[in-house]
Enzyme design. Structure first.
Site, mmCIF file in Angstrom:
data_model
loop_
_atom_site.group_PDB
_atom_site.id
_atom_site.type_symbol
_atom_site.label_atom_id
_atom_site.label_comp_id
_atom_site.label_asym_id
_atom_site.label_seq_id
_atom_site.Cartn_x
_atom_site.Cartn_y
_atom_site.Cartn_z
ATOM 1 N N GLN A 59 -0.069 0.580 5.227
ATOM 2 C CA GLN A 59 -1.015 -1.014 5.444
ATOM 3 C C GLN A 59 -0.148 -1.869 4.762
ATOM 4 O OE1 GLN A 59 -3.420 1.430 2.926
ATOM 5 N NE2 GLN A 59 -5.754 0.176 3.343
ATOM 6 N N HIS B 34 1.067 8.934 1.443
ATOM 7 C CA HIS B 34 -0.413 7.620 1.313
ATOM 8 C C HIS B 34 -0.970 8.692 3.117
ATOM 9 C CE1 HIS B 34 -2.962 4.482 -0.318
ATOM 10 N NE2 HIS B 34 -3.963 4.974 0.823
ATOM 11 N N ASN C 135 -2.046 11.363 -2.326
ATOM 12 C CA ASN C 135 -3.289 10.482 -2.050
ATOM 13 C C ASN C 135 -4.191 10.274 -1.550
ATOM 14 O OD1 ASN C 135 -4.373 7.372 -2.821
ATOM 15 N ND2 ASN C 135 -4.967 7.476 -0.766
ATOM 16 N N GLU C 136 -5.008 11.094 -2.322
ATOM 17 C CA GLU C 136 -6.514 10.967 -1.769
ATOM 18 C C GLU C 136 -7.072 11.763 -1.040
ATOM 19 O OE1 GLU C 136 -8.827 7.953 -0.037
ATOM 20 O OE2 GLU C 136 -9.358 6.373 -2.642
ATOM 21 N N TYR D 263 -14.395 3.760 -6.060
ATOM 22 C CA TYR D 263 -14.871 3.066 -5.877
ATOM 23 C C TYR D 263 -16.513 3.078 -5.369
ATOM 24 C CZ TYR D 263 -10.327 2.147 -3.354
ATOM 25 O OH TYR D 263 -9.200 1.197 -3.688
ATOM 26 N N GLU E 112 -6.732 2.882 -7.836
ATOM 27 C CA GLU E 112 -7.742 1.830 -7.030
ATOM 28 C C GLU E 112 -8.659 1.542 -7.449
ATOM 29 O OE1 GLU E 112 -7.783 3.029 -2.720
ATOM 30 O OE2 GLU E 112 -5.343 3.452 -2.828
ATOM 31 N N TRP F 234 -6.777 -2.687 -6.159
ATOM 32 C CA TRP F 234 -6.583 -2.999 -4.677
ATOM 33 C C TRP F 234 -7.104 -3.123 -3.993
ATOM 34 C CZ3 TRP F 234 -3.656 0.906 -1.912
ATOM 35 C CH2 TRP F 234 -3.861 0.510 -0.670
#
Length: 498
Positions: A78, A179, A223-224, A355, A405, A452
């Site tokens: 990113q 990630h 990650n996730e 989130y 995050e 984040w």
């Protein structure tokens, strides 16, 4: 996997696409009282009128425990750019973003925020903000262009420079091994559907551990994994762009296996450093008071949270999820003797990424209860932060937690005077910080909080349309500008509270 389950999973994908279309048309959910309503009011305007003291909706004063660490987070694809430099190989996200129609405006991460060349400037920004911790990820294809074999020394040297620069500025590195940017060569060989990819990941992890060693006090493995499973293999709007629920949960197992193998690889080096997973956890609530909604919510929570938490922290997959997938599912058939023992190798911390909440009907569908942000999937509910943190501690014990995050996209613009007024982001963060503070007060062993994100960046399928950063990036010039939220966050860090 039963035909009913397959249809249900694909129906969720359709609902997600419908919600995204509604959000782009300017539709949001209903308002509500409390902190969610105050956050929503700010976000609705993304630049609402501040209070007379210059900040929205003050809670204060709330002080966090001594030693609490404040940080920010990014990921390699990113922000780094330099996609074809210094021996870096192609990743699945290079391929996906260069495929017409996959990303908004055809955007790619080729340049991103040019962090690879501007890392020293970005480190100075972190120092000036007063960050205690910086959570970043390492690009696997920058270390091994094809996902295996000899390491690329130029790639390792970049991360050594980054870690050394953090230490020089008094900032603790927190590194994520994966990630989402799987080397494309491994994807060509089956990707995460191929069990061998987990073994290759362990070899890559060992290379990085031995190169950086104790210089990184906290390591995160995957990650996730849920996002790879759902977005990459059910909904298909992330790399590798599949819509195959049968494959998706075999992928989940291999990602979990890779996590466990990486934990063991770190232990084998003898490094005196910590390691754990980074999980995006969504608190799930019944949409109504019916028994059907309660039962459907329990199963939904199994897919969203317990599939990952139970396997890592309890050494077993949730039985309701296994039963729903069926004994002939690729997940069930892919589990070998000893796999769950590897997956549940003891960890030192759990990274929580929060989130949005999820509300589930008796039919197993989801509904929106709160207004959404620019990201159509993100309902604005700060109390969900408290609920998920206390839930992890209640159900899995007092393992140290870190938030890695939490943030908000806003349509940030650079004003003529060179400032960026993102009042909504301040209100959002203030409400979520307050929820985290209450969780600590109620016994949650939360050690740190990473916003984040540090920089505006390539936001996956949304390209550069969404801005999540504390720091504004003017992409044509790569100029960095501290947003109003960054100046506010610097004060939070200085005061260790609100």
């Amino acid at each position: 996997m039963s035909l009913l389950t397959r249809r249900r999973l694909l129906h969720r994908a359709a609902l997600s696409a419908t919600a995204a279309g509604a959000a782009r048309a300017g539709l949001t959910g209903a308002g509500a009282a409390g902190t969610a309503a105050s956050t929503a009011a700010l976000v609705a305007g993304c630049g609402a009128t501040p209070d007379p003291d210059g900040d929205p909706a003050p809670h204060g004063p709330l002080r966090f425990p001594p030693g609490f660490r404040w940080g920010a987070a990014t990921s390699a694809y990113q922000i780094e750019g330099a996609a074809k430099e210094d021996g870096r190989g192609a990743s699945v996200w290079d391929t996906f973003s260069h495929t017409p129609g996959r990303t908004r405006n055809g955007d790619t991460g080729d340049a991103a925020a040019d962090h690879y060349h501007r890392y020293a400037e970005d480190l100075d920004l972190m120092r000036d903000l007063g960050l205690h911790s910086y959570r970043f990820s390492i690009s696997w294809s920058r270390i091994q262009a094809d996902g295996s074999g000899r390491p690329n020394q130029r790639g390792l040297d970049f991360y050594r420079r980054l870690v050394d620069g953090l230490h020089e500025r008094g900032i603790a590195p927190m590194a994520t091994l994966f990630h989402w940017d799987l080397p494309q060569t491994l994807q060509d060989a089956g990707g995460w559907e191929n069990r061998d990819t987990a073994a290759r990941f362990a070899e890559y992890a060992d290379i990085v551990f031995r190169a950086l060693g104790d210089r990184v006090p906290d390591w995160l493995t995957i990650n996730e994994p849920k996002t790879v499973v759902q977005n990459g293999y059910i909904w298909g709007h992330h790399a590798p762009g599949r819509q195959d629920p049968d494959a998706a949960y075999l992928v989940a197992h291999h990602l979990q296996l890779a996590h466990g193998l990486a934990v063991r690889a770190l232990r084998a080096t003898g490094a005196k450093t910590r390691i754990g997973p980074a999980l995006n956890l969504h608190p799930c609530y019944p949409a109504d008071d019916t028994p059907e909604a309660s039962a459907a919510t329990r199963l939904y929570d199994g897919y969203e949270n317990r599939l990952y938490l139970d396997s890592i922290l309890k050494g077993a997959y949730p039985q309701d999820v296994l039963a729903d997938l069926g004994p002939d599912s690729r997940l069930a058939r892919g589990i070998r003797d000893g796999d769950l023992k590897i997956i549940s190798s003891p960890v030192d911390l759990v990274a929580v990424q929060y989130y949005t909440p999820i509300y589930v009907t008796g039919q197993g569908d989801t509904v929106r209860r709160w207004p959404t942000s620019e990201a159509s999937w993100q309902q604005l509910y700060p109390e969900g932060m408290y609920d998920i943190l206390t839930r992890v501690t209640r159900d899995y014990g007092t393992i140290p937690l870190t938030i890695t995050e939490n943030g908000l996209p806003c349509p940030d613009t650079l004003a003529a005077d060179g400032t960026v007024d993102d009042t909504a982001r301040i209100g959002f963060l203030r409400d979520h910080f307050a929820a985290a503070h209450r969780a600590i007060r109620d016994g949650v062993p939360l050690e740190s909080y990473h916003v984040w994100s540090l920089l505006d960046n390539f936001e996956w399928a949304e390209g550069y349309d969404q801005r999540w950063g504390l720091v504004y990036v003017d992409y044509p010039t790569q100029r960095r500008v501290l947003k109003r939220s960054a100046h506010w966050y610097r004060t939070v860090i200085r005061d260790n509270g609100l």
